[in-house]
Write an enzyme that holds these catalytic residues in place. Sequence first.
Site, PDB file in Angstrom:
ATOM      1  N   GLY A  31       0.800  -1.227   0.000  1.00  0.00           N
ATOM      2  CA  GLY A  31       0.000   0.000   0.000  1.00  0.00           C
ATOM      3  C   GLY A  31       0.827   1.270   0.000  1.00  0.00           C
ATOM      4  O   GLY A  31       2.021   1.262  -0.259  1.00  0.00           O
ATOM      5  N   HIS A  34       2.288   4.795  -4.986  1.00  0.00           N
ATOM      6  CA  HIS A  34       2.915   5.820  -5.816  1.00  0.00           C
ATOM      7  C   HIS A  34       2.772   5.344  -7.256  1.00  0.00           C
ATOM      8  O   HIS A  34       2.220   4.251  -7.510  1.00  0.00           O
ATOM      9  CB  HIS A  34       4.381   6.043  -5.408  1.00  0.00           C
ATOM     10  N   GLU A  35       3.281   6.130  -8.171  1.00  0.00           N
ATOM     11  CA  GLU A  35       3.118   5.821  -9.593  1.00  0.00           C
ATOM     12  C   GLU A  35       3.723   4.449  -9.958  1.00  0.00           C
ATOM     13  O   GLU A  35       3.224   3.775 -10.858  1.00  0.00           O
ATOM     14  CB  GLU A  35       3.746   6.956 -10.418  1.00  0.00           C
ATOM     15  N   HIS A  37       3.615   1.636  -8.169  1.00  0.00           N
ATOM     16  CA  HIS A  37       2.567   0.634  -7.922  1.00  0.00           C
ATOM     17  C   HIS A  37       1.517   0.684  -9.041  1.00  0.00           C
ATOM     18  O   HIS A  37       1.076  -0.355  -9.529  1.00  0.00           O
ATOM     19  CB  HIS A  37       1.845   0.943  -6.602  1.00  0.00           C
ATOM     20  N   GLY A 147       7.833  -5.549  -9.170  1.00  0.00           N
ATOM     21  CA  GLY A 147       8.717  -4.499  -9.668  1.00  0.00           C
ATOM     22  C   GLY A 147      10.176  -4.920  -9.683  1.00  0.00           C
ATOM     23  O   GLY A 147      10.644  -5.610  -8.780  1.00  0.00           O
ATOM     24  N   LYS A 149      12.507  -2.897  -9.231  1.00  0.00           N
ATOM     25  CA  LYS A 149      13.236  -2.128  -8.222  1.00  0.00           C
ATOM     26  C   LYS A 149      13.698  -3.069  -7.109  1.00  0.00           C
ATOM     27  O   LYS A 149      14.791  -2.969  -6.599  1.00  0.00           O
ATOM     28  CB  LYS A 149      12.359  -1.022  -7.636  1.00  0.00           C
ATOM     29  N   GLN A 153      13.959  -9.596  -4.754  1.00  0.00           N
ATOM     30  CA  GLN A 153      12.630 -10.157  -4.438  1.00  0.00           C
ATOM     31  C   GLN A 153      12.050 -10.853  -5.666  1.00  0.00           C
ATOM     32  O   GLN A 153      11.544 -11.981  -5.587  1.00  0.00           O
ATOM     33  CB  GLN A 153      11.715  -9.034  -3.975  1.00  0.00           C
ATOM     34  N   MET A 184      11.022   5.450  -7.185  1.00  0.00           N
ATOM     35  CA  MET A 184       9.859   5.666  -6.320  1.00  0.00           C
ATOM     36  C   MET A 184       9.804   4.591  -5.248  1.00  0.00           C
ATOM     37  O   MET A 184      10.113   3.425  -5.503  1.00  0.00           O
ATOM     38  CB  MET A 184       8.582   5.638  -7.142  1.00  0.00           C
ATOM     39  N   SER A 186       7.535   3.835  -1.283  1.00  0.00           N
ATOM     40  CA  SER A 186       6.649   4.343  -0.221  1.00  0.00           C
ATOM     41  C   SER A 186       7.487   4.938   0.897  1.00  0.00           C
ATOM     42  O   SER A 186       7.042   5.820   1.622  1.00  0.00           O
ATOM     43  CB  SER A 186       5.791   3.204   0.343  1.00  0.00           C
TER      44      SER A 186
HETATM   45  P1  AMP Z   1       5.675  -2.561  -1.954  1.00  0.00           P
HETATM   46  O1  AMP Z   1       4.325  -1.969  -1.718  1.00  0.00           O
HETATM   47  O2  AMP Z   1       6.791  -1.610  -1.704  1.00  0.00           O
HETATM   48  O3  AMP Z   1       5.857  -3.898  -1.290  1.00  0.00           O
HETATM   49  O4  AMP Z   1       5.764  -2.853  -3.509  1.00  0.00           O
HETATM   50  C1  AMP Z   1       4.795  -3.596  -4.174  1.00  0.00           C
HETATM   51  C2  AMP Z   1       5.297  -3.914  -5.551  1.00  0.00           C
HETATM   52  O5  AMP Z   1       5.582  -2.700  -6.226  1.00  0.00           O
HETATM   53  C3  AMP Z   1       6.604  -4.733  -5.548  1.00  0.00           C
HETATM   54  O6  AMP Z   1       6.555  -5.685  -6.598  1.00  0.00           O
HETATM   55  C4  AMP Z   1       7.644  -3.682  -5.809  1.00  0.00           C
HETATM   56  O7  AMP Z   1       8.801  -4.192  -6.455  1.00  0.00           O
HETATM   57  C5  AMP Z   1       6.899  -2.746  -6.735  1.00  0.00           C
HETATM   58  N1  AMP Z   1       7.495  -1.414  -6.729  1.00  0.00           N
HETATM   59  C6  AMP Z   1       7.686  -0.593  -5.666  1.00  0.00           C
HETATM   60  N2  AMP Z   1       8.313   0.536  -6.068  1.00  0.00           N
HETATM   61  C7  AMP Z   1       8.536   0.418  -7.394  1.00  0.00           C
HETATM   62  C8  AMP Z   1       9.144   1.237  -8.386  1.00  0.00           C
HETATM   63  N3  AMP Z   1       9.658   2.424  -8.103  1.00  0.00           N
HETATM   64  N4  AMP Z   1       9.180   0.788  -9.657  1.00  0.00           N
HETATM   65  C9  AMP Z   1       8.659  -0.427  -9.973  1.00  0.00           C
HETATM   66  N5  AMP Z   1       8.070  -1.244  -9.095  1.00  0.00           N
HETATM   67  C10 AMP Z   1       8.010  -0.833  -7.825  1.00  0.00           C
END
Ligand code: AMP
Length: 283
Positions: A31, A34-35, A37, A147, A149, A153, A184, A186
């Site tokens: 959650g 950002h762009e 997600h 992602g 990034k 993972q 980007m 969170s």
């Molecule tokens: P998170 O909410 O941070 O656990 O991220 C959820 C998903 O969004 C994961 O697969 C992350 O790798 C992906 N994600 C988070 N930030 C980015 C980003 N800047 N660019 C691409 N994918 C992202």
Amino acid sequence: MVVIEDIATMKAYALDIKSKGKIIGFVPTMGYFHEGHLMLMRMAKKISDHLIISIFVNPTQFEAGEDLDKYPRDMERDKNLASSAGVECIFAPSAKEMYPEDYTTYVTVENLTNRLCGVSRPHHFRGVATIVVKLFNIIEPDVAVFGKKDFQQLTVIKQMVKDLNMNVKIVGHPTVRESDGLAMSSRNVYLSLDEREKALILNKSLQHVKNLFKAGLRDASKIKESVIQMISSEKGCDIDYVEIVDPERLSPVNTIEDKAIVALAVRIGSTRLIDNIVLGEQC
Ligand code: AMP
């Protein structure tokens, strides 16, 4: 768009979609969108018939003393953003729903998880693998988007899906960046204005070595040294690791033959940021 909080309802909902012959796309998240997600969601939407996401700040992937309690949350804002990205269903369980008191089972992916982020976060990938298996079992998606990034993972999940013969296609989405290059996250909201400025050195150093690679440098130790030098010249940036690794095995490379990943984690104040770049692909 529906929001489901309990496992039984989520299972029944997903089963109903599947029984209609529809392809379920899935994006697991913690959650505070950002762009980045939203781009993952749009991609998942394109390659599926029905888009389900999860919002769950997964306690088992945080180390003791990390930011679990202060991790940013804004369900109402996330609902609106998800809806605008074409999400049909949000699964947002409580921690108790996912990990009842008698919970005892964890999934461990070996080797890939004891390096890079796994060194300073030794329980992190066990938590990630466990929650992703649970979510896949509940939703049974046909395709799930992660992602790049968080490329370690993504690599761990791909390996797990292969090893456990899971029926889901894993798709990686390129890192989405702010206009000034910062990846980007969170967690970027934790950064003060000054720290936000300092954080730009991460992508700058990666872009710098991309240019060195383009100019013919293949010696991984020189590339690594260059990144370390740039980042440590910025006061207040504390390097956790800088590594040049093979994209599949995540093992360190000495000379970049074909393709390699430059991955790093840096603490700026109390915020730990990660970033990476692929050398040898579109370079
Ligand atoms: P998170 O909410 O941070 O656990 O991220 C959820 C998903 O969004 C994961 O697969 C992350 O790798 C992906 N994600 C988070 N930030 C980015 C980003 N800047 N660019 C691409 N994918 C992202």
